[in-house]
Enzyme design. Structure first.
Site, PDB file in Angstrom:
ATOM      1  N   ARG A  67      -8.257   5.052 -12.399  1.00 35.95           N
ATOM      2  CA  ARG A  67      -7.719   3.918 -13.155  1.00 35.95           C
ATOM      3  C   ARG A  67      -8.532   3.653 -14.412  1.00 35.95           C
ATOM      4  O   ARG A  67      -7.985   3.329 -15.465  1.00 35.95           O
ATOM      5  CB  ARG A  67      -7.655   2.690 -12.252  1.00 35.95           C
ATOM      6  CG  ARG A  67      -6.658   2.889 -11.120  1.00 35.95           C
ATOM      7  CD  ARG A  67      -6.479   1.681 -10.250  1.00 35.95           C
ATOM      8  NE  ARG A  67      -5.557   1.979  -9.155  1.00 35.95           N
ATOM      9  CZ  ARG A  67      -5.271   1.158  -8.163  1.00 35.95           C
ATOM     10  NH1 ARG A  67      -5.845  -0.047  -8.120  1.00 35.95           N
ATOM     11  NH2 ARG A  67      -4.434   1.510  -7.211  1.00 35.95           N
ATOM     12  N   GLU A 212      -4.070  -4.491   8.414  1.00 35.37           N
ATOM     13  CA  GLU A 212      -3.113  -4.037   7.397  1.00 35.37           C
ATOM     14  C   GLU A 212      -2.255  -2.881   7.925  1.00 35.37           C
ATOM     15  O   GLU A 212      -2.586  -1.710   7.734  1.00 35.37           O
ATOM     16  CB  GLU A 212      -3.836  -3.598   6.121  1.00 35.37           C
ATOM     17  CG  GLU A 212      -2.877  -3.181   5.016  1.00 35.37           C
ATOM     18  CD  GLU A 212      -3.567  -2.816   3.707  1.00 35.37           C
ATOM     19  OE1 GLU A 212      -2.867  -2.370   2.782  1.00 35.37           O
ATOM     20  OE2 GLU A 212      -4.796  -2.963   3.608  1.00 35.37           O
ATOM     21  N   LYS A 255      -2.153  -8.308   6.666  1.00 33.70           N
ATOM     22  CA  LYS A 255      -1.805  -7.832   5.323  1.00 33.70           C
ATOM     23  C   LYS A 255      -0.693  -6.786   5.449  1.00 33.70           C
ATOM     24  O   LYS A 255      -0.949  -5.584   5.460  1.00 33.70           O
ATOM     25  CB  LYS A 255      -3.025  -7.240   4.609  1.00 33.70           C
ATOM     26  CG  LYS A 255      -2.707  -6.783   3.184  1.00 33.70           C
ATOM     27  CD  LYS A 255      -3.946  -6.348   2.417  1.00 33.70           C
ATOM     28  CE  LYS A 255      -3.549  -5.873   1.016  1.00 33.70           C
ATOM     29  NZ  LYS A 255      -4.709  -5.565   0.156  1.00 33.70           N
ATOM     30  N   SER A 296       0.833  -5.774  -2.570  1.00 36.04           N
ATOM     31  CA  SER A 296       1.792  -5.604  -3.666  1.00 36.04           C
ATOM     32  C   SER A 296       2.376  -4.205  -3.697  1.00 36.04           C
ATOM     33  O   SER A 296       3.459  -3.989  -4.267  1.00 36.04           O
ATOM     34  CB  SER A 296       1.139  -5.934  -5.015  1.00 36.04           C
ATOM     35  OG  SER A 296      -0.038  -5.179  -5.207  1.00 36.04           O
ATOM     36  N   GLY A 297       1.700  -3.225  -3.064  1.00 36.75           N
ATOM     37  CA  GLY A 297       2.252  -1.889  -2.967  1.00 36.75           C
ATOM     38  C   GLY A 297       2.650  -1.343  -4.323  1.00 36.75           C
ATOM     39  O   GLY A 297       1.899  -1.405  -5.285  1.00 36.75           O
ATOM     40  N   GLY A 298       3.849  -0.825  -4.419  1.00 35.25           N
ATOM     41  CA  GLY A 298       4.305  -0.242  -5.677  1.00 35.25           C
ATOM     42  C   GLY A 298       5.090  -1.196  -6.551  1.00 35.25           C
ATOM     43  O   GLY A 298       5.723  -0.775  -7.529  1.00 35.25           O
ATOM     44  N   ARG A 328      -3.272  -3.995  -7.537  1.00 35.41           N
ATOM     45  CA  ARG A 328      -2.684  -3.588  -8.803  1.00 35.41           C
ATOM     46  C   ARG A 328      -1.951  -4.737  -9.497  1.00 35.41           C
ATOM     47  O   ARG A 328      -1.975  -4.863 -10.722  1.00 35.41           O
ATOM     48  CB  ARG A 328      -1.711  -2.423  -8.570  1.00 35.41           C
ATOM     49  CG  ARG A 328      -1.238  -1.758  -9.845  1.00 35.41           C
ATOM     50  CD  ARG A 328      -0.152  -0.744  -9.522  1.00 35.41           C
ATOM     51  NE  ARG A 328      -0.661   0.365  -8.733  1.00 35.41           N
ATOM     52  CZ  ARG A 328      -1.154   1.477  -9.262  1.00 35.41           C
ATOM     53  NH1 ARG A 328      -1.246   1.602 -10.571  1.00 35.41           N
ATOM     54  NH2 ARG A 328      -1.557   2.457  -8.483  1.00 35.41           N
TER      55      ARG A 328
END
Length: 390
Positions: A67, A212, A255, A296-298, A328
């Site tokens: 990133r 999670e 989560k 939030s995943g993708g 993200r």
């Protein structure tokens, strides 16, 4: 006749005595609650308080490096430290965030002024947490399903993390759907066992476990109903094993994923996401769990906020907090604004706090817009296997 009556009387007396003298032996109750149970409950309740969520900043060094490199910043320890310092020192972040998940390297790092990151977070009212799993490994077979490693020496690591100031921990398990034969029973049970054993070890050593179970967003045109179907089953297995392992549900946080259709299917509306997700939670998550902190995943930054808002509109009186644990969706635009430039430091922190504020409002159903980062599309997140990527 008299003899028969005497015999009946003797038999009755014998039966009466046997009934009186019979003892029912019960197994003694043996509580499996951790000695830290009351502290764990208070910590979990604090993190799950209304209007606050979690900043997930626990990316491995390898993932963080990718990133950083995407905005022209070299992947060095000092640059990783500077990036996390920007996040943790953002003025006002503690108004909207109650916990921050850290990578092991970050837990022990200090800011430029010499203060420990854990102390900086606590000064804002943000509890430090720690990622304790050591990454995904491919399960045998040809489906690409995964299990999570990291149980070895976990108790000793938890003791050390707690001593350094961590209050909670996180372990990610990924369940793949959307392909024939996925998820397999093996994958579901293996990941449920890992989550339960991890949670048990964490509680025994004074850390609140974030559980999670991610039914991951991936390629395919599978429907939102298929995601809901498998999510309900995965979560039910996880909760059953948490119970069998004696995990105190009031001392954990969940989560999970939101229920979304596959990346090749039409994007669901926030209301559709909320309806399927709330139904799934109501069917599988006991009200003893204080907080459900969605990943939030993708999702894009705006989609993550709007879906969270819809969840709280769908279930304003939910028994658990419906809030966020976003990585993200809080960091992407923050990183693009910073780009490793000192001159952009304040502007990057400003966008981070605005994103945290938007999601804080959504977590109580009060987000009105406009969004700080409108638009954006979904992202396919590649699953990294083979270890923690130190």
């Amino acid at each position: 006749m008299q003899a028969k009556m005497q015999l009946r009387s003797q038999r009755a007396a014998t039966v009466g005595r046997s009934r009186v003298q019979t003892k029912v032996v019960c197994r003694a109750f043996n509580s499996m609650e951790s000695a830290h149970a009351e502290e764990l409950k208070k910590t979990a309740a604090y993190i799950a308080q209304k209007g606050k969520g979690i900043l997930a900043s626990d990316e491995s060094n390898a993932t963080t490096g990718k990133r950083l490199e995407s905005v022209g910043v070299e992947n060095t320890e000092d640059n990783r430290r500077a990036w996390r310092e920007l996040l943790y020192t953002a003025p006002g972040l503690g108004q909207y965030v109650s916990g921050a998940i850290m990578f092991e390297e970050t837990l022990y790092q200090t800011a430029r002024d010499g203060r420990q990151f854990v102390d900086i977070l606590l000064s804002q009212g943000i509890y430090p947490g720690i990622k304790v799993d050591t990454g995904l490994q491919i399960l045998p077979g040809d489906k690409g399903e995964t299990t999570t490693q990291g149980l070895d020496n976990l108790a000793d690591r938890c003791k050390a993390y707690r001593k350094q100031g961590a209050r909670f921990a996180k372990w990610r398990a990924v369940v793949k759907i959307g392909e024939a034969g996925c998820p397999s029973t093996t994958a579901v049970l293996e990941n449920a066992h890992g989550l339960a054993r991890y949670a048990q070890i964490c509680q025994e050593n004074g850390l609140v476990p974030i559980v999670e179970p991610e039914v991951t967003l991936g390629p395919g045109d599978y429907s939102i109903e298929e995601t809901a179907f498998w999510s309900e089953r995965v979560y039910s297995h996880v909760m059953r094993l948490l119970n069998e392992y004696g995990v105190v549900l009031e001392g954990i946080l969940l989560k999970p994923n939101m229920c979304l259709p596959g990346l090749d299917a039409p994007v669901a509306t926030p209301k559709e996401v909320a309806r399927a997700t709330v139904r799934t939670m109501m069917r599988s998550i006991p009200p003893a769990v204080p907080g459900i902190h969605f990943l939030s995943g993708g999702m894009s930054e705006e989609e993550a906020t709007l879906n969270l808002q819809a969840l709280n509109e769908e279930a304003p009186n939910a028994p658990w907090a419906l809030t966020f644990s976003y990585g993200r969706a809080l960091q992407s635009s923050t990183l693009k604004t910073w780009r490793g430039q000192e001159a952009n430091w304040a502007a990057a922190q400003d966008i981070l706090v605005k994103l945290a504020k938007a999601n804080s409002e959504a977590s109580v159903g009060n987000f009105k817009g406009p969004h700080p980062v409108p638009g954006g599309g979904r992202i396919l997140q590649a699953l990294r296997t083979g270890g923690a990527g130190k």
